[in-house]
Design an enzyme around this catalytic site. Structure first.
Site, PDB file in Angstrom:
ATOM      1  N   ASP A  13       0.880  -1.161   0.000  1.00  0.00           N
ATOM      2  CA  ASP A  13       0.000   0.000   0.000  1.00  0.00           C
ATOM      3  C   ASP A  13       0.929   1.226   0.000  1.00  0.00           C
ATOM      4  O   ASP A  13       2.125   1.102   0.298  1.00  0.00           O
ATOM      5  CB  ASP A  13      -0.856  -0.052   1.269  1.00  0.00           C
ATOM      6  CG  ASP A  13      -1.699   1.184   1.458  1.00  0.00           C
ATOM      7  OD1 ASP A  13      -2.338   1.616   0.492  1.00  0.00           O
ATOM      8  OD2 ASP A  13      -1.708   1.720   2.588  1.00  0.00           O
ATOM      9  N   LEU A  14       0.414   2.379  -0.340  1.00  0.00           N
ATOM     10  CA  LEU A  14       1.283   3.562  -0.406  1.00  0.00           C
ATOM     11  C   LEU A  14       1.071   4.495   0.800  1.00  0.00           C
ATOM     12  O   LEU A  14       1.957   4.650   1.647  1.00  0.00           O
ATOM     13  CB  LEU A  14       1.008   4.311  -1.726  1.00  0.00           C
ATOM     14  CG  LEU A  14       1.781   5.607  -1.952  1.00  0.00           C
ATOM     15  CD1 LEU A  14       3.281   5.365  -1.958  1.00  0.00           C
ATOM     16  CD2 LEU A  14       1.348   6.255  -3.267  1.00  0.00           C
ATOM     17  N   ASP A  15      -0.125   5.085   0.854  1.00  0.00           N
ATOM     18  CA  ASP A  15      -0.397   6.053   1.921  1.00  0.00           C
ATOM     19  C   ASP A  15      -0.416   5.347   3.277  1.00  0.00           C
ATOM     20  O   ASP A  15      -1.199   4.430   3.488  1.00  0.00           O
ATOM     21  CB  ASP A  15      -1.752   6.718   1.655  1.00  0.00           C
ATOM     22  CG  ASP A  15      -2.162   7.660   2.757  1.00  0.00           C
ATOM     23  OD1 ASP A  15      -1.277   8.170   3.462  1.00  0.00           O
ATOM     24  OD2 ASP A  15      -3.371   7.892   2.924  1.00  0.00           O
ATOM     25  N   THR A  21       0.724  10.452   3.048  1.00  0.00           N
ATOM     26  CA  THR A  21      -0.042  11.419   2.256  1.00  0.00           C
ATOM     27  C   THR A  21      -1.389  11.714   2.909  1.00  0.00           C
ATOM     28  O   THR A  21      -2.096  12.621   2.474  1.00  0.00           O
ATOM     29  CB  THR A  21      -0.270  10.898   0.818  1.00  0.00           C
ATOM     30  OG1 THR A  21      -0.553   9.506   0.879  1.00  0.00           O
ATOM     31  CG2 THR A  21       0.946  11.130  -0.051  1.00  0.00           C
ATOM     32  N   LYS A  49      -9.003   6.674   5.155  1.00  0.00           N
ATOM     33  CA  LYS A  49      -7.706   6.105   4.760  1.00  0.00           C
ATOM     34  C   LYS A  49      -7.916   4.843   3.933  1.00  0.00           C
ATOM     35  O   LYS A  49      -8.607   3.919   4.374  1.00  0.00           O
ATOM     36  CB  LYS A  49      -6.854   5.806   5.994  1.00  0.00           C
ATOM     37  CG  LYS A  49      -6.319   7.067   6.622  1.00  0.00           C
ATOM     38  CD  LYS A  49      -5.436   6.787   7.822  1.00  0.00           C
ATOM     39  CE  LYS A  49      -4.968   8.091   8.445  1.00  0.00           C
ATOM     40  NZ  LYS A  49      -4.312   7.897   9.735  1.00  0.00           N
ATOM     41  N   SER A 120      -2.172   0.581  -4.361  1.00  0.00           N
ATOM     42  CA  SER A 120      -2.710   1.784  -3.721  1.00  0.00           C
ATOM     43  C   SER A 120      -3.985   2.218  -4.430  1.00  0.00           C
ATOM     44  O   SER A 120      -4.059   2.167  -5.659  1.00  0.00           O
ATOM     45  CB  SER A 120      -1.680   2.920  -3.805  1.00  0.00           C
ATOM     46  OG  SER A 120      -2.285   4.153  -3.487  1.00  0.00           O
ATOM     47  N   ALA A 121      -4.965   2.672  -3.638  1.00  0.00           N
ATOM     48  CA  ALA A 121      -6.204   3.195  -4.220  1.00  0.00           C
ATOM     49  C   ALA A 121      -5.970   4.538  -4.898  1.00  0.00           C
ATOM     50  O   ALA A 121      -6.845   5.052  -5.598  1.00  0.00           O
ATOM     51  CB  ALA A 121      -7.253   3.346  -3.121  1.00  0.00           C
ATOM     52  N   LYS A 151     -10.782  -1.565  -1.868  1.00  0.00           N
ATOM     53  CA  LYS A 151     -10.528  -2.317  -0.636  1.00  0.00           C
ATOM     54  C   LYS A 151     -11.769  -2.155   0.255  1.00  0.00           C
ATOM     55  O   LYS A 151     -12.344  -1.070   0.260  1.00  0.00           O
ATOM     56  CB  LYS A 151      -9.295  -1.742   0.086  1.00  0.00           C
ATOM     57  CG  LYS A 151      -8.009  -1.776  -0.760  1.00  0.00           C
ATOM     58  CD  LYS A 151      -6.905  -0.925  -0.123  1.00  0.00           C
ATOM     59  CE  LYS A 151      -5.703  -0.796  -1.041  1.00  0.00           C
ATOM     60  NZ  LYS A 151      -4.640   0.075  -0.512  1.00  0.00           N
ATOM     61  N   GLU A 175       0.079  -3.113   4.759  1.00  0.00           N
ATOM     62  CA  GLU A 175      -1.064  -2.205   4.832  1.00  0.00           C
ATOM     63  C   GLU A 175      -1.190  -1.518   6.186  1.00  0.00           C
ATOM     64  O   GLU A 175      -0.859  -2.104   7.207  1.00  0.00           O
ATOM     65  CB  GLU A 175      -2.370  -2.980   4.626  1.00  0.00           C
ATOM     66  CG  GLU A 175      -2.987  -2.860   3.262  1.00  0.00           C
ATOM     67  CD  GLU A 175      -3.610  -1.497   2.955  1.00  0.00           C
ATOM     68  OE1 GLU A 175      -3.711  -0.646   3.864  1.00  0.00           O
ATOM     69  OE2 GLU A 175      -4.000  -1.288   1.809  1.00  0.00           O
ATOM     70  N   ASP A 176      -1.686  -0.273   6.161  1.00  0.00           N
ATOM     71  CA  ASP A 176      -1.953   0.430   7.422  1.00  0.00           C
ATOM     72  C   ASP A 176      -3.453   0.521   7.703  1.00  0.00           C
ATOM     73  O   ASP A 176      -3.846   0.878   8.817  1.00  0.00           O
ATOM     74  CB  ASP A 176      -1.378   1.850   7.394  1.00  0.00           C
ATOM     75  CG  ASP A 176      -2.100   2.723   6.396  1.00  0.00           C
ATOM     76  OD1 ASP A 176      -2.260   2.291   5.231  1.00  0.00           O
ATOM     77  OD2 ASP A 176      -2.520   3.837   6.766  1.00  0.00           O
TER      78      ASP A 176
HETATM   79  P1  B16 Z   1      -6.446   9.657  -4.861  1.00  0.00           P
HETATM   80  P2  B16 Z   1      -3.722   4.141  -0.243  1.00  0.00           P
HETATM   81  C1  B16 Z   1      -5.571   6.033  -0.590  1.00  0.00           C
HETATM   82  O1  B16 Z   1      -4.246   5.616  -0.635  1.00  0.00           O
HETATM   83  C2  B16 Z   1      -5.714   7.072   0.503  1.00  0.00           C
HETATM   84  O2  B16 Z   1      -5.458   6.479   1.760  1.00  0.00           O
HETATM   85  C3  B16 Z   1      -7.112   7.626   0.495  1.00  0.00           C
HETATM   86  O3  B16 Z   1      -7.264   8.611   1.496  1.00  0.00           O
HETATM   87  C4  B16 Z   1      -7.380   8.239  -0.884  1.00  0.00           C
HETATM   88  O4  B16 Z   1      -8.700   8.757  -0.951  1.00  0.00           O
HETATM   89  C5  B16 Z   1      -7.208   7.150  -1.939  1.00  0.00           C
HETATM   90  O5  B16 Z   1      -5.880   6.622  -1.853  1.00  0.00           O
HETATM   91  C6  B16 Z   1      -7.422   7.697  -3.355  1.00  0.00           C
HETATM   92  O6  B16 Z   1      -6.414   8.620  -3.623  1.00  0.00           O
HETATM   93  O7  B16 Z   1      -7.535  10.646  -4.593  1.00  0.00           O
HETATM   94  O8  B16 Z   1      -5.058  10.247  -4.861  1.00  0.00           O
HETATM   95  O9  B16 Z   1      -6.722   8.845  -6.113  1.00  0.00           O
HETATM   96  O10 B16 Z   1      -3.738   4.054   1.258  1.00  0.00           O
HETATM   97  O11 B16 Z   1      -4.618   3.113  -0.917  1.00  0.00           O
HETATM   98  O12 B16 Z   1      -2.329   4.156  -0.801  1.00  0.00           O
HETATM   99 MG    MG Z   2      -2.882   3.193   3.318  1.00  0.00          MG
END
Ligand code: B16
Ligand code: MG
Length: 229
Positions: A13-15, A21, A49, A120-121, A151, A175-176
């Site tokens: 996962d990224l964030d 972020t 998140k 990552s989403a 997810k 994952e967090d």
């Molecule tokens: P974007 P992850 C997620 O990242 C974030 O935790 C979530 O807050 C965000 O809405 C989602 O990505 C979409 O991000 O708007 O930049 O496409 O934890 O899956 O890495």
């Molecule tokens: Mg995350």
């Protein structure tokens, strides 16, 4: 539980795992919530998140009972507005924003021949990895625009595993978020959860902070869970 010797790759996962972020997402969502005159709380911020962009907006509106107030076009425009603000905020990201321990862990797995991919989403993931200077550490990034379900559905981790060309039992997912840990487990991979939110989804492996993540620690924890020590 798998044997450490079976593990050949990692899905990240990224964030919250590679960089934080979440603080920028929160700032951009808060600003939009204030312009729309809907309530914001830290709890709501935490729940977002790992949740995709439109689903996040729907949760924010629903928290104030306004889920049916706007048309799809209007909601689309709100997500564009939030993302424009978010993209401005992430311009200042540098390699110094990589979470503690992650640079060393990425170097360690690369040296030892493990492969890694991103689950990552975030549609901004390629941009963020570039700013962090670690794009080359990953064989691929799942494009969230290709996903039918977010997810906790396993789809994103299944695709991240396919990028690694490995079987689920050969992969550890990091994952967090609780929804992310559920997704990793449902994909048949071994979940390494980071922090309190991840703990609630009962990952096979868990650390309090990214600073603890090393191959030695993972090997040790897998052995303990197999009652080998
Ligand atoms: P974007 P992850 C997620 O990242 C974030 O935790 C979530 O807050 C965000 O809405 C989602 O990505 C979409 O991000 O708007 O930049 O496409 O934890 O899956 O890495
Ligand atoms: Mg995350």
């Amino acid at each position: 539980m798998v044997d450490f010797s079976d593990i050949k790759g990692f899905t990240f996962d990224l964030d919250g795992v590679i960089t934080d972020t979440a603080k920028f997402h929160e700032q951009a969502w808060r600003q939009l919530a204030s312009e729309l005159h809907v309530n914001w709380s830290d709890e709501l911020g935490n729940q977002l998140k790992g949740i995709g962009r439109m689903d996040s907006l729907n949760m924010i509106l629903a928290a104030s009972g306004e889920q049916d107030k706007y048309s799809e076009e209007e909601k689309q425009a709100f997500t564009v507005q939030k993302n424009t603000h978010y993209v401005e905020l992430i311009q200042k990201i540098t390699p110094a924003d990589i979470l503690p321990g992650i640079t060393a862990f990425l170097a360690e797995i690369k040296d030892r021949g493990y492969v890694a991919s991103i689950a990552s989403a975030s549609k901004n993931a390629p941009k963020i990895l570039e700013k962090l200077g670690i794009t080359d550490n990953f064989v691929g990034i799942v494009d969230p625009a290709t996903l039918s379900h977010g997810k906790p559905d396993p789809e994103i981790f299944i695709k991240a595993g396919q990028l690694l060309q490995l079987e689920p039992h050969q992969i550890i997912g990091l994952e967090d978020a609780s929804a992310g840990v559920q997704a990793i487990k449902a994909a048949g991979q071994t979940a390494l959860g980071i922090g309190e939110s991840a703990k609630s989804a009962d990952p096979q492996l868990w650390v309090e902070s990214t600073v603890e993540i090393t191959l030695e620690k993972i090997e040790h924890e897998l052995m303990i869970s197999e009652n080998k020590v």
